[in-house]
Design a protein around this motif. Structure first.
Motif, PDB file in Angstrom:
ATOM      1  N   HIS A 181       0.742   5.420 -12.119  1.00 57.10           N
ATOM      2  CA  HIS A 181       1.000   3.982 -12.208  1.00 57.10           C
ATOM      3  C   HIS A 181       0.709   3.410 -13.595  1.00 57.10           C
ATOM      4  O   HIS A 181       1.373   2.464 -14.018  1.00 57.10           O
ATOM      5  N   ILE A 203      -6.773  10.258  -6.435  1.00 50.35           N
ATOM      6  CA  ILE A 203      -6.789   8.928  -7.048  1.00 50.35           C
ATOM      7  C   ILE A 203      -6.462   9.023  -8.534  1.00 50.35           C
ATOM      8  O   ILE A 203      -5.736   8.185  -9.082  1.00 50.35           O
ATOM      9  N   PRO A 221       0.802  -1.229   0.000  1.00 46.15           N
ATOM     10  CA  PRO A 221       0.000   0.000   0.000  1.00 46.15           C
ATOM     11  C   PRO A 221       0.831   1.275   0.000  1.00 46.15           C
ATOM     12  O   PRO A 221       0.430   2.278  -0.599  1.00 46.15           O
ATOM     13  N   TYR A 222       1.995   1.260   0.662  1.00 49.87           N
ATOM     14  CA  TYR A 222       2.826   2.462   0.703  1.00 49.87           C
ATOM     15  C   TYR A 222       3.302   2.830  -0.702  1.00 49.87           C
ATOM     16  O   TYR A 222       3.212   3.988  -1.120  1.00 49.87           O
ATOM     17  N   LEU A 275       1.993   1.983  -3.438  1.00 46.67           N
ATOM     18  CA  LEU A 275       0.855   2.245  -4.314  1.00 46.67           C
ATOM     19  C   LEU A 275       0.254   3.630  -4.080  1.00 46.67           C
ATOM     20  O   LEU A 275      -0.069   4.342  -5.047  1.00 46.67           O
ATOM     21  N   LEU A 276       0.137   4.038  -2.809  1.00 46.96           N
ATOM     22  CA  LEU A 276      -0.631   5.237  -2.484  1.00 46.96           C
ATOM     23  C   LEU A 276       0.204   6.428  -2.032  1.00 46.96           C
ATOM     24  O   LEU A 276      -0.184   7.583  -2.267  1.00 46.96           O
ATOM     25  N   ILE A 277       1.323   6.197  -1.386  1.00 49.71           N
ATOM     26  CA  ILE A 277       2.055   7.286  -0.738  1.00 49.71           C
ATOM     27  C   ILE A 277       3.381   7.597  -1.421  1.00 49.71           C
ATOM     28  O   ILE A 277       3.755   8.770  -1.578  1.00 49.71           O
ATOM     29  N   LEU A 324      -2.781   9.205  -8.963  1.00 47.68           N
ATOM     30  CA  LEU A 324      -2.154   7.900  -8.751  1.00 47.68           C
ATOM     31  C   LEU A 324      -2.376   6.985  -9.954  1.00 47.68           C
ATOM     32  O   LEU A 324      -1.462   6.263 -10.374  1.00 47.68           O
TER      33      LEU A 324
END
Length: 290
Positions: A249, A242, A3-4, A6-8, A245
């Motif tokens: 990605h 979002i 998650p890190y 992916l999101l942060i 992100l």
């Protein structure tokens, strides 16, 4: 991928992502309240028309100064206000309805703006004007967007009451106060300014999306105006984050990614929203339940 990462991580590792996130946050703060009022005043398509109306002014600024922030901003503001006032004058001086007048003005504006940019610039410049470069926001653009948002929030604090009254009962407002016309002009000016600010990040074709889609989504969840404004602002910011992100990605264009995320949120609200959503209409309600 954890998650890190992916999101942060994209925001902690890259400055351009942090700038883009700050820009989206500033845009959401101004666009959320304005989108809610546009929807409640049945002026949603007016916002779309105004977004196209700024294009020829921005294009003229581009013609003389290239991709200069201040030249394109000034041109967009002037063009947007001219179209807003011109459409209103035509509607009142002739038998044409204001929505038809706005449609005519924005179609002419869109065609003229694309033509002007095409005459001097490349296809890359045209894409920049139409779809923006939110990942390319610099300090000057960020300050401009933040300044517009600050002015928007301060002005809304002063004209909040007449705006609400005009949404509920414009005839009553006209009978007890003369602030309706002033607040209407101020409101349209704020819409134009926020569209110009959004233009630098999302382009003329998408800047209105961050204004209208979150407001329309929020309407399926709340009835209270204050809650509607707050939820629309929150949805706009989350959709922006979002979308950034997704763009990072998947390598997709950032502006369309943000608007598509907001569009998915709207689609979900249409189906599952507790206030007027499709599922709530299909499922039987208990006796006397609102």
């Amino acid at each position: 991928m954890n998650p890190y990462d992916l999101l942060i991580a994209p925001f902690t590792e890259f400055e351009f992502m942090r700038r883009a996130l700050a820009g989206v946050f500033a845009l959401a703060l101004g666009a959320g309240p304005l989108g809610a009022f546009l929807m409640l005043r049945r002026m949603s398509l007016t916002g779309d028309a105004m977004a196209h109306a700024i294009l020829p002014g921005a294009a003229i600024g581009f013609l003389f100064a290239g991709l200069n922030l201040y030249a394109m901003t000034a041109g967009g503001l002037v063009a947007g206000l001219v179209v807003a006032i011109g459409a209103g004058v035509v509607a009142r001086a002739t038998g044409m309805k204001e929505d038809a007048s706005l449609a005519a003005f924005y179609l002419i504006s869109l065609a003229l703006g694309v033509l002007i940019v095409s005459l001097k610039g490349s296809n890359v410049d045209l894409l920049h004007v139409l779809f923006g470069t939110v990942l390319g926001i610099d300090d000057a653009t960020l300050i401009l967007i933040a300044s517009i948002t600050t002015l928007t929030l301060v002005t809304l604090a002063f004209i909040w009451r007449p705006l609400v009254l005009e949404c509920v009962d414009p005839t009553f407002l006209a009978s007890v106060s003369r602030t309706g016309g002033i607040s209407h002009i101020a409101f349209l000016s704020l819409v134009v300014m926020n569209l110009v600010g959004g233009f630098h990040a999302l382009g003329t074709l998408l800047s209105v999306g961050l204004m209208m889609l979150p407001a329309a989504t929020a309407r399926f969840f709340v009835r209270d105006l204050t809650a509607l404004v707050m939820l629309a602002t929150f949805i706009a910011f989350v959709a922006g984050a979002i979308g950034l992100l997704v763009s990072y990605h998947l390598g997709t264009p950032s502006g369309p990614s943000i608007i598509l995320v907001a569009g998915l949120a709207y689609a979900g609200a249409v189906i599952f929203g507790p206030i007027g959503g499709l599922a709530s209409r299909v499922m039987p309600r208990r006796h006397l339940e609102a």
